[in-house]
Enzyme design. Structure first.
Site, mmCIF file in Angstrom:
data_model
loop_
_atom_site.group_PDB
_atom_site.id
_atom_site.type_symbol
_atom_site.label_atom_id
_atom_site.label_comp_id
_atom_site.label_asym_id
_atom_site.label_seq_id
_atom_site.Cartn_x
_atom_site.Cartn_y
_atom_site.Cartn_z
ATOM 1 N N GLY A 117 0.829 -1.204 0.000
ATOM 2 C CA GLY A 117 0.000 0.000 0.000
ATOM 3 C C GLY A 117 0.856 1.243 0.000
ATOM 4 N N SER A 118 0.275 2.347 0.418
ATOM 5 C CA SER A 118 0.969 3.625 0.380
ATOM 6 C C SER A 118 2.056 3.698 1.440
ATOM 7 C CB SER A 118 -0.023 4.767 0.587
ATOM 8 O OG SER A 118 -0.501 4.766 1.925
ATOM 9 N N THR A 119 3.030 4.579 1.209
ATOM 10 C CA THR A 119 4.100 4.760 2.179
ATOM 11 C C THR A 119 3.560 5.294 3.498
ATOM 12 O OG1 THR A 119 5.773 5.097 0.476
ATOM 13 C CG2 THR A 119 6.246 6.008 2.650
ATOM 14 N N VAL B 275 0.553 4.891 4.969
ATOM 15 C CA VAL B 275 -0.087 3.834 5.756
ATOM 16 C C VAL B 275 0.941 2.771 6.134
ATOM 17 C CG1 VAL B 275 -1.885 2.068 5.782
ATOM 18 C CG2 VAL B 275 -2.326 4.287 4.700
ATOM 19 N N GLY B 276 1.880 2.517 5.234
ATOM 20 C CA GLY B 276 2.905 1.517 5.518
ATOM 21 C C GLY B 276 3.743 1.874 6.739
ATOM 22 N N GLU C 231 5.628 -3.414 1.005
ATOM 23 C CA GLU C 231 5.850 -2.932 -0.370
ATOM 24 C C GLU C 231 5.023 -1.674 -0.514
ATOM 25 O OE1 GLU C 231 5.216 -1.734 -3.816
ATOM 26 O OE2 GLU C 231 4.051 -3.579 -4.125
ATOM 27 N N CYS D 161 2.039 1.154 -8.242
ATOM 28 C CA CYS D 161 3.174 1.637 -7.454
ATOM 29 C C CYS D 161 4.419 1.825 -8.313
ATOM 30 C CB CYS D 161 3.468 0.673 -6.308
ATOM 31 S SG CYS D 161 3.824 -1.016 -6.837
#
Length: 497
Positions: A242-244, A246-247, A264, A298
């Site tokens: 997912g997004s950076t 949220v990651g 990732e 991504c």
């Protein structure tokens, strides 16, 4: 809404429950949430809205199923994954309809999801019987040392919406192949395609009850659902794509509970067109890189870096090709630029373009206001460093063309980002391309190709803020297994007391 004999016929929304312990069950609270079609704005499906109690039920089922699944003969486990791959390949039309309604995916994108996801299952099946361990040199005479890889237990997996079948399968394939059981938290934007549909295929292939469980949730409950799942002491590893932004949160939760995670995350990817590139090939490659799935990948090319000797010809041809791309209904076979996942996403992209233009950027084609969730294919140039788009991942049908004078300058711009996922280098000279690639700080680089590529046997993952850990082949198995040191003494030892 569909039209039959000049009459409008409203299609009733699909209803789906949670998938726990091999059964479709409602949320304990009875709550549901709506799954919207991004192109029409209508409700496509109603899905169960899980709460903490449901998450714990899913982990209960996964924990109960783990011993038997881990002990299952490798050939039996492999047969289930291979059958799932074959079944998935027969469901292309179903996936195309599902992805169009849930995520605005075009038909070619949906069929590519099926193709790659099926091969991910096959690669995972092959990994089931791959060698897992080493014979070690032992210090004691007559002793045998082994390093053995074993499943960790229950894996918490987070499946995103943008490539829902690919990434839904990737969320579970390697963990299952390694002998783990899985609880998937499906994306709120495509809960069926990235979670429940994948579970349906594996259930049909004979996956035992409880080995895979799927929870869906209301958008407002996403953070709590994720935290409860990761915090459960029976969950031993975390798998997130997912997004950076949220990651980072997921990584923090996992670290707090001392659980390994594979993350990732987002990219700010460049495609570099070197001075020895074939311009027409470069135009085709870059167009695919930027605009496949409306830029919602991504690996999409955000920055197109072109050598100054080719800049005029490349920009002219690329701008013309971009302007010719059809946008709109994902169900139309001629559509290239389908809707973004939501109207708010299109507005976000438009805001990035508007901010860049206000700070001096030029629009070569596209721009303007989106129509609902559809944003036009857009090419910018002269984007200054103080524009948000210079650093932010566009995640939409937008790119920036910049020129460079020499290889070192191109590498410097490509690396001028906190992300490090992938890069494409277009050149007719592989030696030249490899020399440039060595300076690029990404987890993936493609020479004489663009930035978007994924193969199930290859180590896939990022660097810097694009995450850590690797999917694919043996790397995926290693990510979701634990290494145990085992010794066997072939003779009795002597002790000092």
């Amino acid at each position: 809404m569909v039209h039959v004999a000049n009459k409008e016929v409203r299609i009733m929304p699909i209803t789906r429950e949670l998938f726990i312990g091999g059964k479709d069950v409602p949320a304990a609270s009875g709550r549901t949430t709506e799954d919207l079609n991004p192109y029409t704005g209508e409700v496509y499906a109603t899905v169960a809205a899980a709460g903490p109690e449901d998450v714990r039920r899913a982990v209960d089922a996964a924990e109960a199923a783990f011993p038997e699944w881990a002990a299952l003969a490798p050939f039996a486990r492999r047969a289930i994954l291979l059958k799932a791959a074959d079944l998935l390949e027969t469901k292309g039309d179903q996936v195309a309809e599902l992805m169009a309604h849930e995520a605005g995916g075009t038909r070619p994108w949906a069929h590519f999801n099926v193709y790659l996801a099926a091969n991910m299952l096959r690669e995972a099946a092959a990994a089931v019987t791959a060698p897992r361990g080493e014979v070690l040199t032992a210090q004691e005479q007559g002793a045998l040392g082994l390093a053995v890889r074993e499943p960790v237990g229950v894996v918490a997996a987070f499946a995103p919406w943008n490539a829902p079948v690919i990434l839904g399968v990737r969320a579970v394939a390697a963990p299952l192949a390694a002998g783990n059981t899985v609880v998937v938290k499906a994306s709120e934007d495509a809960p069926i395609a990235c979670g429940l549909f994948v579970a349906d295929v594996l259930r049909e292939a004979g996956l035992p009850d409880g080995v895979l469980n799927v929870v869906t949730n209301a958008r407002e409950d996403a953070a709590e659902t994720a935290e409860v799942l990761i915090a459960d002491p029976r969950v031993r590893a975390v798998n997130f794509t997912g997004s950076t932004g949220v990651g980072r949160i997921i990584g923090e939760h996992a670290a707090r509970h001392l659980k390994p995670a594979v993350l990732e995350l987002g990219g700010k990817n460049s495609v570099i067109v070197l001075d020895d590139a074939d311009v027409d090939y470069a135009v085709d490659a870059v167009t695919f890189s930027v605009f496949m799935n409306a830029g919602q990948i991504c690996m999409s090319g955000d920055r197109i870096l072109v050598h100054e000797s080719l800049a005029e010809e490349f920009t002219r041809k690329f701008t013309a090709k971009t302007a010719s791309l059809q946008a709109g209904d994902p169900g139309d076979p001629h559509t290239v630029i389908g809707p973004l996942v939501a109207a708010s996403s299109a507005q976000r992209v438009a805001g990035l373009v508007e901010d860049a233009v206000a700070k001096g950027a030029k629009v070569l084609t596209g721009g303007g206001k989106p129509e609902g969730a559809v944003h036009p294919a857009t090419v910018l140039t002269d984007v200054p460093k103080d524009a948000e788009l210079y650093h932010a991942e566009a995640f939409g049908p937008v790119c920036v063309v910049e020129t460079f004078t020499d290889d070192d300058a191109a590498v410097a711009v490509a690396n001028d980002t906190e992300n490090g996922l992938t890069c494409g280098i277009i050149t007719e000279n592989a030696t030249h391309g490899l020399a440039v690639a060595r300076g690029i700080r990404t987890g993936i680089v493609h020479i004489n190709d663009q930035s978007v590529a994924d193969e199930p046997q290859a180590p896939f993952g990022g660097f810097k803020a694009s995450g850590y850990g690797r999917f694919g082949g043996r790397w995926g198995i290693e990510a979701f297994s634990n290494t145990r040191w085992v010794t066997i003494a072939t003779q009795q030892a002597h002790y000092p007391f």
